[in-house]
Scaffold this active site. Sequence first.
Site, PDB file in Angstrom:
ATOM      1  N   CYS A 139       9.819   6.528   0.584  1.00 42.23           N
ATOM      2  CA  CYS A 139      11.281   6.579   0.679  1.00 42.23           C
ATOM      3  C   CYS A 139      11.824   8.013   0.669  1.00 42.23           C
ATOM      4  O   CYS A 139      12.986   8.230   0.996  1.00 42.23           O
ATOM      5  CB  CYS A 139      11.917   5.770  -0.451  1.00 42.23           C
ATOM      6  SG  CYS A 139      11.419   4.038  -0.418  1.00 42.23           S
ATOM      7  N   HIS A 156      19.349   8.022  -1.417  1.00 38.85           N
ATOM      8  CA  HIS A 156      18.487   6.913  -0.977  1.00 38.85           C
ATOM      9  C   HIS A 156      19.008   5.609  -1.578  1.00 38.85           C
ATOM     10  O   HIS A 156      19.284   5.522  -2.775  1.00 38.85           O
ATOM     11  CB  HIS A 156      17.053   7.187  -1.429  1.00 38.85           C
ATOM     12  CG  HIS A 156      16.147   6.014  -1.245  1.00 38.85           C
ATOM     13  ND1 HIS A 156      16.080   5.321  -0.059  1.00 38.85           N
ATOM     14  CD2 HIS A 156      15.272   5.413  -2.086  1.00 38.85           C
ATOM     15  CE1 HIS A 156      15.205   4.336  -0.187  1.00 38.85           C
ATOM     16  NE2 HIS A 156      14.710   4.366  -1.412  1.00 38.85           N
ATOM     17  N   ASN A 197      16.968  -1.798   0.856  1.00 44.58           N
ATOM     18  CA  ASN A 197      16.246  -0.529   0.833  1.00 44.58           C
ATOM     19  C   ASN A 197      15.400  -0.427   2.104  1.00 44.58           C
ATOM     20  O   ASN A 197      14.408  -1.131   2.249  1.00 44.58           O
ATOM     21  CB  ASN A 197      15.375  -0.495  -0.427  1.00 44.58           C
ATOM     22  CG  ASN A 197      14.544   0.771  -0.542  1.00 44.58           C
ATOM     23  OD1 ASN A 197      14.399   1.528   0.420  1.00 44.58           O
ATOM     24  ND2 ASN A 197      13.995   1.004  -1.713  1.00 44.58           N
TER      25      ASN A 197
HETATM   26  N1  COA Z   1      15.526 -13.268  -9.445  1.00 41.62           N
HETATM   27  C1  COA Z   1      15.738 -13.742 -10.671  1.00 41.62           C
HETATM   28  N2  COA Z   1      15.137 -13.252 -11.759  1.00 41.62           N
HETATM   29  C2  COA Z   1      14.283 -12.230 -11.591  1.00 41.62           C
HETATM   30  C3  COA Z   1      14.029 -11.665 -10.336  1.00 41.62           C
HETATM   31  C4  COA Z   1      14.671 -12.246  -9.238  1.00 41.62           C
HETATM   32  N3  COA Z   1      14.493 -11.776  -7.973  1.00 41.62           N
HETATM   33  N4  COA Z   1      13.130 -10.657 -10.471  1.00 41.62           N
HETATM   34  C5  COA Z   1      12.862 -10.573 -11.774  1.00 41.62           C
HETATM   35  N5  COA Z   1      13.546 -11.518 -12.461  1.00 41.62           N
HETATM   36  C6  COA Z   1      13.560 -11.792 -13.899  1.00 41.62           C
HETATM   37  C7  COA Z   1      12.311 -11.235 -14.583  1.00 41.62           C
HETATM   38  O1  COA Z   1      11.253 -12.159 -14.526  1.00 41.62           O
HETATM   39  C8  COA Z   1      12.822 -11.029 -15.994  1.00 41.62           C
HETATM   40  O2  COA Z   1      12.835 -12.283 -16.655  1.00 41.62           O
HETATM   41  P1  COA Z   1      12.433 -12.373 -18.229  1.00 41.62           P
HETATM   42  O3  COA Z   1      13.481 -11.540 -18.934  1.00 41.62           O
HETATM   43  O4  COA Z   1      12.536 -13.825 -18.489  1.00 41.62           O
HETATM   44  O5  COA Z   1      11.081 -11.789 -18.305  1.00 41.62           O
HETATM   45  C9  COA Z   1      14.274 -10.625 -15.800  1.00 41.62           C
HETATM   46  O6  COA Z   1      14.643 -11.079 -14.500  1.00 41.62           O
HETATM   47  C10 COA Z   1      14.474  -9.120 -15.895  1.00 41.62           C
HETATM   48  O7  COA Z   1      13.455  -8.492 -15.108  1.00 41.62           O
HETATM   49  P2  COA Z   1      13.372  -6.935 -14.951  1.00 41.62           P
HETATM   50  O8  COA Z   1      12.205  -6.612 -14.070  1.00 41.62           O
HETATM   51  O9  COA Z   1      13.470  -6.277 -16.281  1.00 41.62           O
HETATM   52  O10 COA Z   1      14.727  -6.685 -14.153  1.00 41.62           O
HETATM   53  P3  COA Z   1      15.431  -5.347 -13.812  1.00 41.62           P
HETATM   54  O11 COA Z   1      16.794  -5.331 -14.363  1.00 41.62           O
HETATM   55  O12 COA Z   1      14.535  -4.158 -14.095  1.00 41.62           O
HETATM   56  O13 COA Z   1      15.588  -5.451 -12.233  1.00 41.62           O
HETATM   57  C11 COA Z   1      14.572  -4.553 -10.275  1.00 41.62           C
HETATM   58  C12 COA Z   1      14.421  -5.543 -11.419  1.00 41.62           C
HETATM   59  C13 COA Z   1      13.315  -4.630  -9.415  1.00 41.62           C
HETATM   60  C14 COA Z   1      15.780  -4.953  -9.469  1.00 41.62           C
HETATM   61  C15 COA Z   1      14.753  -3.128 -10.861  1.00 41.62           C
HETATM   62  O14 COA Z   1      13.755  -2.875 -11.833  1.00 41.62           O
HETATM   63  C16 COA Z   1      14.692  -2.057  -9.824  1.00 41.62           C
HETATM   64  O15 COA Z   1      15.492  -2.008  -8.915  1.00 41.62           O
HETATM   65  N6  COA Z   1      13.760  -1.088  -9.967  1.00 41.62           N
HETATM   66  C17 COA Z   1      13.634  -0.008  -9.039  1.00 41.62           C
HETATM   67  C18 COA Z   1      12.906  -0.483  -7.820  1.00 41.62           C
HETATM   68  C19 COA Z   1      13.029   0.447  -6.662  1.00 41.62           C
HETATM   69  O16 COA Z   1      14.034   1.078  -6.473  1.00 41.62           O
HETATM   70  N7  COA Z   1      11.982   0.500  -5.859  1.00 41.62           N
HETATM   71  C20 COA Z   1      11.950   1.241  -4.660  1.00 41.62           C
HETATM   72  C21 COA Z   1      11.847   2.678  -4.932  1.00 41.62           C
HETATM   73  S1  COA Z   1      12.003   3.605  -3.476  1.00 41.62           S
END
Ligand code: COA
Length: 336
Positions: free
Chosen positions: A113, A242, A272
């Site tokens: 990215c 980004h 993204n």
């Molecule tokens: N729908 C519903 N629930 C979901 C889910 C989805 N698509 N994905 C995860 N969950 C659940 C998890 O299982 C977790 O449940 P639990 O509390 O019962 O264990 C809960 O939601 C929270 O998960 P978590 O991973 O802590 O969520 P988050 O707030 O960190 O959001 C992302 C997840 C992926 C959206 C976030 O971490 C993120 O954007 N990270 C950066 C990723 C990124 O930018 N990548 C590219 C870089 S270039």
Amino acid sequence: MTKTYARILGTGSFLPERHLTNADLAKRVNTNNEWIVERTGIRERRLSENGTAAMAAEAAQQALADAEISAEELDLVIAATSTPDYAFPGVACQVQAAIGANRAFCFDLAAACSGFLYALSTAAAYIESGIARKILVIGADAMSKITNWEDRGTCILFGDGAGAAVLTAASTGLMAFDLGTSGLDGGSLTCPFGTEPEELPYIHMDGRRVFQFAVRTVPETIRRVLAEASWEKDEVRYYFLHQANARILASVARTLQIPEKKMPMNIAYCGNTSAASIPILLDEWNRAGRISPGDKLVLAGFGAGLTWGAAALEWKRKKTAGKGIVRGIEPEKQNR
Ligand code: COA
């Protein structure tokens, strides 16, 4: 002797027609629209039917038209991508054939990215050293090719698209860069080539670690590039970041105490798009006539590697007044 910089002469972008909404995804994995919008800001993403090079060539044509130069004038084509259609030939070579950039030498660059920023800095180095005068820089990714549609932690985030910019030698333009890599943290975002079931060529991500990395690193790289350019943060008209997650952008704005209206977003309707995200956004704002000659802009990104980068860009090309379709949604109208 006055220094030579690389200036952006024109921009272009391409998003495929096919939409995949959060409701569509909820039919495939255990998720829902509210969760995705609240945690990411994404409402839909686009899916390519023709692959990375085809999208890149569309964006390239638009950038050439906006720059008012012909493909034959290009000395170099660089395509930043992690999802080429072939291991070889590269996307840049395919674009050369598609647009007729017959004089150019062409290569791809992979920095996930952060790819567009790494490609811009490479192009700037070629221009500043006098090796090339007119360069087409493309960021293009078909993330849908490496998305595991059964993994709700990643399939909600990514989309396909391409963006491009034509650069030329000038007295101002890309004034400073800050680039960095932390290979030791590379395991938090990978796409293996392996053949074992746990190693299918899909995105594997520790979302929380990547999130924490982004909210720490992006403000730091922006501070460093501002210092390098001797610019104050308030002098900057827009921060083109980004588009990975609207909450990451909001956090960066809070940390740096920058008004969110200075951070354009289009993540709601394209997700993204990896290396394509910054040039698509820049092109949308350029085409909408929202950037004026002399504006100070900062571009910043982060991604797998882990990699990050920022650029300080003085916008000196003539204003593009309302050309083309404006896909953008004002930041304040977006649901964070
Ligand atoms: N729908 C519903 N629930 C979901 C889910 C989805 N698509 N994905 C995860 N969950 C659940 C998890 O299982 C977790 O449940 P639990 O509390 O019962 O264990 C809960 O939601 C929270 O998960 P978590 O991973 O802590 O969520 P988050 O707030 O960190 O959001 C992302 C997840 C992926 C959206 C976030 O971490 C993120 O954007 N990270 C950066 C990723 C990124 O930018 N990548 C590219 C870089 S270039």
